[in-house]
Write a protein that holds these residues in place. Structure first.
Motif, PDB file in Angstrom:
ATOM      1  N   UNK A  48       0.833  -1.195   0.000  1.00 11.91           N
ATOM      2  CA  UNK A  48       0.000   0.000   0.000  1.00 11.91           C
ATOM      3  C   UNK A  48       0.879   1.261   0.000  1.00 11.91           C
ATOM      4  N   UNK A  49       1.760   1.376   0.990  1.00 14.91           N
ATOM      5  CA  UNK A  49       2.597   2.577   1.118  1.00 14.91           C
ATOM      6  C   UNK A  49       3.797   2.247   1.986  1.00 14.91           C
ATOM      7  N   UNK A  50       4.867   3.003   1.800  1.00 16.61           N
ATOM      8  CA  UNK A  50       6.061   2.805   2.619  1.00 16.61           C
ATOM      9  C   UNK A  50       6.800   4.113   2.796  1.00 16.61           C
ATOM     10  N   UNK A  51       7.543   4.175   3.888  1.00 17.30           N
ATOM     11  CA  UNK A  51       8.280   5.365   4.287  1.00 17.30           C
ATOM     12  C   UNK A  51       9.692   4.910   4.607  1.00 17.30           C
ATOM     13  N   UNK A  52      10.670   5.446   3.908  1.00 15.53           N
ATOM     14  CA  UNK A  52      12.047   5.021   4.134  1.00 15.53           C
ATOM     15  C   UNK A  52      12.670   5.765   5.313  1.00 15.53           C
ATOM     16  N   UNK A  53      13.814   5.282   5.751  1.00 15.21           N
ATOM     17  CA  UNK A  53      14.537   5.939   6.847  1.00 15.21           C
ATOM     18  C   UNK A  53      14.909   7.366   6.473  1.00 15.21           C
ATOM     19  N   UNK A  54      15.208   7.601   5.213  1.00 19.84           N
ATOM     20  CA  UNK A  54      15.636   8.931   4.770  1.00 19.84           C
ATOM     21  C   UNK A  54      14.478   9.863   4.493  1.00 19.84           C
ATOM     22  N   UNK A  57       9.037   8.320   0.236  1.00 22.49           N
ATOM     23  CA  UNK A  57       7.762   7.631   0.320  1.00 22.49           C
ATOM     24  C   UNK A  57       7.436   6.985  -1.017  1.00 22.49           C
ATOM     25  N   UNK A  58       6.665   5.925  -0.948  1.00 25.97           N
ATOM     26  CA  UNK A  58       6.179   5.286  -2.157  1.00 25.97           C
ATOM     27  C   UNK A  58       4.769   4.783  -1.891  1.00 25.97           C
ATOM     28  N   UNK A  59       3.964   4.782  -2.923  1.00 24.48           N
ATOM     29  CA  UNK A  59       2.569   4.370  -2.812  1.00 24.48           C
ATOM     30  C   UNK A  59       2.213   3.429  -3.951  1.00 24.48           C
ATOM     31  N   UNK A  60       1.283   2.530  -3.676  1.00 24.73           N
ATOM     32  CA  UNK A  60       0.695   1.740  -4.742  1.00 24.73           C
ATOM     33  C   UNK A  60      -0.114   2.678  -5.642  1.00 24.73           C
ATOM     34  N   UNK A  61      -0.148   2.373  -6.923  1.00 23.77           N
ATOM     35  CA  UNK A  61      -0.892   3.225  -7.864  1.00 23.77           C
ATOM     36  C   UNK A  61      -2.357   3.360  -7.461  1.00 23.77           C
ATOM     37  N   UNK A  62      -2.897   2.299  -6.882  1.00 22.33           N
ATOM     38  CA  UNK A  62      -4.324   2.282  -6.554  1.00 22.33           C
ATOM     39  C   UNK A  62      -4.687   3.243  -5.419  1.00 22.33           C
ATOM     40  N   UNK A  63      -3.689   3.714  -4.664  1.00 23.85           N
ATOM     41  CA  UNK A  63      -3.991   4.594  -3.534  1.00 23.85           C
ATOM     42  C   UNK A  63      -3.366   5.977  -3.674  1.00 23.85           C
ATOM     43  N   UNK A  64      -2.578   6.183  -4.701  1.00 23.36           N
ATOM     44  CA  UNK A  64      -1.940   7.492  -4.889  1.00 23.36           C
ATOM     45  C   UNK A  64      -2.982   8.594  -4.967  1.00 23.36           C
ATOM     46  N   UNK A  65      -2.708   9.671  -4.250  1.00 20.83           N
ATOM     47  CA  UNK A  65      -3.623  10.802  -4.226  1.00 20.83           C
ATOM     48  C   UNK A  65      -4.735  10.671  -3.205  1.00 20.83           C
ATOM     49  N   UNK A  66      -4.881   9.467  -2.634  1.00 19.87           N
ATOM     50  CA  UNK A  66      -5.932   9.257  -1.626  1.00 19.87           C
ATOM     51  C   UNK A  66      -5.362   8.920  -0.246  1.00 19.87           C
ATOM     52  N   UNK A  67      -4.266   8.190  -0.220  1.00 23.00           N
ATOM     53  CA  UNK A  67      -3.645   7.756   1.036  1.00 23.00           C
ATOM     54  C   UNK A  67      -2.357   8.535   1.257  1.00 23.00           C
ATOM     55  N   UNK A  68      -2.056   8.787   2.534  1.00 27.11           N
ATOM     56  CA  UNK A  68      -0.813   9.447   2.901  1.00 27.11           C
ATOM     57  C   UNK A  68      -0.169   8.722   4.075  1.00 27.11           C
ATOM     58  N   UNK A  69       1.089   8.340   3.905  1.00 26.14           N
ATOM     59  CA  UNK A  69       1.824   7.726   5.002  1.00 26.14           C
ATOM     60  C   UNK A  69       2.674   8.793   5.681  1.00 26.14           C
ATOM     61  N   UNK A  70       2.747   8.703   6.987  1.00 24.62           N
ATOM     62  CA  UNK A  70       3.565   9.645   7.744  1.00 24.62           C
ATOM     63  C   UNK A  70       4.057   8.951   9.005  1.00 24.62           C
TER      64      UNK A  70
END
Length: 121
Positions: A48-54, A57-70
């Motif tokens: 779905x989404x991931x947040x790197x140490x640095x 961020x990356x998101x699955x295409x199906x959730x881009x623009x709708x989901x936010x990881x923090x």
């Protein structure tokens, strides 16, 4: 080792929002890449989404623009803000931690138990 506990799932109508939380203990999340994955019975777990140490961020295409990881390092917690939810977002959502970067589920080292999200039409 890090322990992960998710919360925030529930039942919501299509178009609604939920915020999932993943509270970590044992180690600081700043040492890990943190990811969210979801799974529907009978299907493979999907990224779905991931947040790197640095901070990347990356998101699955199906959730881009709708989901936010923090993440909040002070609280040792990762969040997934989910807006404009659709019935196809219904799944068990699980957070995971990994040293290094990946969006591939089997490369993650530590997993929570998951929190169920159900979106009604």
């Amino acid at each position: 080792q890090v322990q992960l506990v998710e919360s925030g799932g529930g039942l919501v109508q299509a178009g609604g929002s939920l915020r999932l939380s993943c509270a970590a203990s044992g180690r600081t999340i700043s040492s890990y890449s943190m990811g969210w994955f979801r799974q529907v019975p009978g299907k493979e777990r999907e990224f779905v989404a991931a947040f790197s140490r640095s901070g990347g961020k990356d998101y699955a295409d199906s959730v881009k623009g709708r989901f936010t990881i923090s993440r909040d390092n002070a609280k040792n917690t990762v969040y997934l803000q989910m807006n404009s939810l659709k019935p196809e977002d219904t799944a068990l959502y699980t957070c995971a931690a990994k040293r290094g970067w990946s969006i591939i589920s089997y490369e993650y080292d530590y997993w929570g138990q998951g929190t169920q999200v159900t979106v009604s039409s």
